[in-house]
Design a protein around this motif. Structure first.
Motif, PDB file in Angstrom:
ATOM      1  N   UNK A   5      12.902   4.333  -4.178  1.00  0.00           N
ATOM      2  CA  UNK A   5      13.649   3.127  -3.855  1.00  0.00           C
ATOM      3  C   UNK A   5      12.982   1.910  -4.481  1.00  0.00           C
ATOM      4  N   UNK A   6      13.805   0.935  -4.866  1.00  0.00           N
ATOM      5  CA  UNK A   6      13.281  -0.311  -5.408  1.00  0.00           C
ATOM      6  C   UNK A   6      12.443  -1.028  -4.348  1.00  0.00           C
ATOM      7  N   UNK A   7      11.296  -1.530  -4.754  1.00  0.00           N
ATOM      8  CA  UNK A   7      10.360  -2.228  -3.857  1.00  0.00           C
ATOM      9  C   UNK A   7       9.870  -1.316  -2.731  1.00  0.00           C
ATOM     10  N   UNK A   8       9.893  -0.015  -2.965  1.00  0.00           N
ATOM     11  CA  UNK A   8       9.480   0.904  -1.920  1.00  0.00           C
ATOM     12  C   UNK A   8       7.980   1.101  -1.833  1.00  0.00           C
ATOM     13  N   UNK A   9       7.281   0.945  -2.958  1.00  0.00           N
ATOM     14  CA  UNK A   9       5.843   1.168  -2.994  1.00  0.00           C
ATOM     15  C   UNK A   9       5.145   0.003  -3.700  1.00  0.00           C
ATOM     16  N   UNK A  49      -1.891   3.256  -3.547  1.00  0.00           N
ATOM     17  CA  UNK A  49      -0.438   3.090  -3.461  1.00  0.00           C
ATOM     18  C   UNK A  49      -0.065   3.097  -1.988  1.00  0.00           C
ATOM     19  N   UNK A  50       0.762   2.160  -1.590  1.00  0.00           N
ATOM     20  CA  UNK A  50       1.160   2.030  -0.196  1.00  0.00           C
ATOM     21  C   UNK A  50       2.681   1.901  -0.087  1.00  0.00           C
ATOM     22  N   UNK A  51       3.209   2.418   1.001  1.00  0.00           N
ATOM     23  CA  UNK A  51       4.607   2.155   1.334  1.00  0.00           C
ATOM     24  C   UNK A  51       4.741   0.693   1.763  1.00  0.00           C
ATOM     25  N   UNK A  75      13.101   5.313   8.991  1.00  0.00           N
ATOM     26  CA  UNK A  75      12.716   6.716   9.037  1.00  0.00           C
ATOM     27  C   UNK A  75      11.949   7.164   7.794  1.00  0.00           C
ATOM     28  N   UNK A  76      11.771   6.268   6.844  1.00  0.00           N
ATOM     29  CA  UNK A  76      11.059   6.625   5.618  1.00  0.00           C
ATOM     30  C   UNK A  76       9.602   6.954   5.935  1.00  0.00           C
ATOM     31  N   UNK A  77       9.022   7.954   5.270  1.00  0.00           N
ATOM     32  CA  UNK A  77       7.627   8.326   5.556  1.00  0.00           C
ATOM     33  C   UNK A  77       6.663   7.221   5.119  1.00  0.00           C
ATOM     34  N   UNK A  78       5.574   7.110   5.850  1.00  0.00           N
ATOM     35  CA  UNK A  78       4.527   6.156   5.522  1.00  0.00           C
ATOM     36  C   UNK A  78       3.522   6.857   4.614  1.00  0.00           C
TER      37      UNK A  78
END
Length: 334
Positions: free
Chosen positions: A156-160, A208-210, A220-223
Motif C-alpha cells: 500500500x502507498x505510504x504503508x511502510x 523498516x516500520x509499518x 487489521x494490517x499486520x504490524x
C-alpha cells in the motif's frame, strides 16, 4: 582652538584611524591567505605521481543521484513474509566553490521544490591521502516494490517507512603515490598509475516500520518491523589508472569487502520476533569507481560511483541492504 580647526582635527584623526584599521585588515587577510597557500602546497605525496594544481580556486557543478533498497524474508509463527523495497531516486544539483581546500557548496533538489519528493537524505564524504570515510543517512516513506505477508501480496502507498545509515572508513597504505582525492575531489592530479592496499571498517544499519497512516487506513494490517545492523572489518585494493597525453584520463576502481563480526538482524510481525544468529560468515562490500577527463590544466569533467552492499543470509532471517550514489560533474580551476 576654534570650531573649524577642531572639526579638521577630528576629521584627520578619523581618516588616520580608518586608514590604520584598513591597513591592519589587509595585513590580517594577507597573513591568512599566506597560511592557506602554504598549507595548500604542502603535499605529502610523491610529486612524480601526484601533484597539486597551481590554481587555488576550484568551481564544480555536479548532478547527484542516489537510491537505496532493502530485501528481507523470513518465517514467523508459520507465516512466510518477503519484502523487496526501493526508495525513490534522489536527484540534486549542487554548485561547489573551493579555495585552498576550504569548500562551500549549495544544492537543490528539483523534485523537492515541486513537492513530488518528501524524503530526507544526508551525505558526507572525506577523502584524505591516508584516511578516508563516507557516511549517509536516509529517511523515507516513498517506498516502492513488492511485499508478501501471508495472503497479502501488495504494498500500500505510504504503508511502510524506512531509515538507513551507512558509515565506511578506510586507510590507504600506499599514501605517497595513490590518491583518492584526485579521483573524487579533483584538488589533486594523479600523474602516473598507482595502486594501494586498503584496510577499513564498516557500520550499516537499516529499519523498516509499518506507518501510522497504514494503521489508520487498515486497522487489521499486520504490524511489521524489520531491523538490520552490521559491523564489519576488512581490507581491499584500489587503483588509479592514468593514460592519455599529459595524463588526461584518470580511471579509478576500488573494492573493500568486510567480514560481518556482529549483527543485530530481526523480523517482527505483530510482536512475534524472529532473530538472526549473531555470529555468521556474512559480508558487506564497498565499491568505488571514477572516471575523470582533464581537457586542460584548468577544465575537467567526469563521473564517480559509490556502492555499499550487504550480503546476510541466515537460516532464520535473510536481509540484504544496498546503497548507491552516482555523481556527474564539470569543473574549472582559477
Amino acid at each position: 582652538m576654534n570650531k573649524k580647526a577642531l572639526s579638521i582635527f577630528v576629521l584627520f584623526c578619523a581618516v588616520v584611524t580608518g586608514a590604520g584599521a584598513q591597513t591592519q585588515e589587509i595585513k590580517t587577510k594577507g597573513k591568512v591567505d599566506s597560511l592557506l597557500t602554504a598549507s595548500y602546497f604542502k603535499s605529502k605525496y610523491d610529486t612524480n605521481y601526484v601533484k597539486r594544481p597551481a590554481e587555488r580556486w576550484l568551481l564544480k557543478l555536479s548532478d547527484n543521484l542516489s537510491g537505496t533498497s532493502i530485501h528481507a524474508k523470513g518465517t514467523v509463527k508459520g507465516v512466510y513474509s518477503k519484502y523487496d523495497l526501493y526508495t525513490n531516486l534522489n536527484n540534486n544539483i549542487s554548485m561547489e566553490v573551493d579555495y585552498c581546500d576550504i569548500a562551500v557548496a549549495f544544492s537543490i533538489n528539483p523534485a523537492k521544490l515541486r513537492g513530488t519528493y518528501n524524503d530526507y537524505e544526508f551525505n558526507f564524504e572525506y577523502h584524505g591521502n591516508r584516511l578516508s570515510f563516507d557516511l549517509d543517512y536516509q529517511r523515507c516513506t516513498s517506498l516502492e516494490g513488492d511485499m508478501k505477508l501471508g495472503d497479502i501480496d501488495h504494498l500500500d502507498e505510504d504503508g511502510l517507512s524506512m531509515k538507513v545509515f551507512n558509515l565506511t572508513a578506510y586507510y590507504t597504505f600506499n599514501h605517497r603515490r595513490f590518491s583518492f582525492p584526485a579521483a573524487f575531489y579533483q584538488n589533486y592530479r594523479q600523474l602516473r598509475s598507482a595502486g594501494s592496499w586498503l584496510a577499513g571498517i564498516n557500520f550499516q544499519s537499516g529499519c523498516i516500520r509499518t506507518t501510522d497512516e497504514l494503521k489508520r487506513r487498515s486497522p487489521q494490517a499486520p504490524d511489521v518491523h524489520i531491523d538490520a545492523v552490521h559491523v564489519g572489518i576488512g581490507g581491499g585494493y584500489g587503483y588509479n589508472f592514468v593514460f592519455g597525453k599529459r595524463s588526461q584520463w584518470l580511471m579509478h576502481i576500488s573494492m573493500m569487502p568486510t567480514i560481518v563480526l556482529y549483527n543485530h538482524n530481526r523480523l517482527t510481525v505483530n510482536d512475534d520476533q524472529l532473530k538472526a544468529k549473531h555470529m555468521r560468515f556474512n559480508m558487506v562490500f564497498n565499491e568505488r569507481a571514477a572516471i575523470v577527463y582533464h581537457f586542460s590544466e584548468r577544465y575537467f569533467a567526469g563521473t564517480t560511483l559509490m556502492m555499499s552492499n550487504s550480503v546476510f543470509d541466515d537460516s532464520n532471517v535473510v536481509i540484504n541492504q544496498n546503497k548507491g550514489m552516482a555523481r556527474f560533474f564539470v569543473g574549472m580551476r582559477l
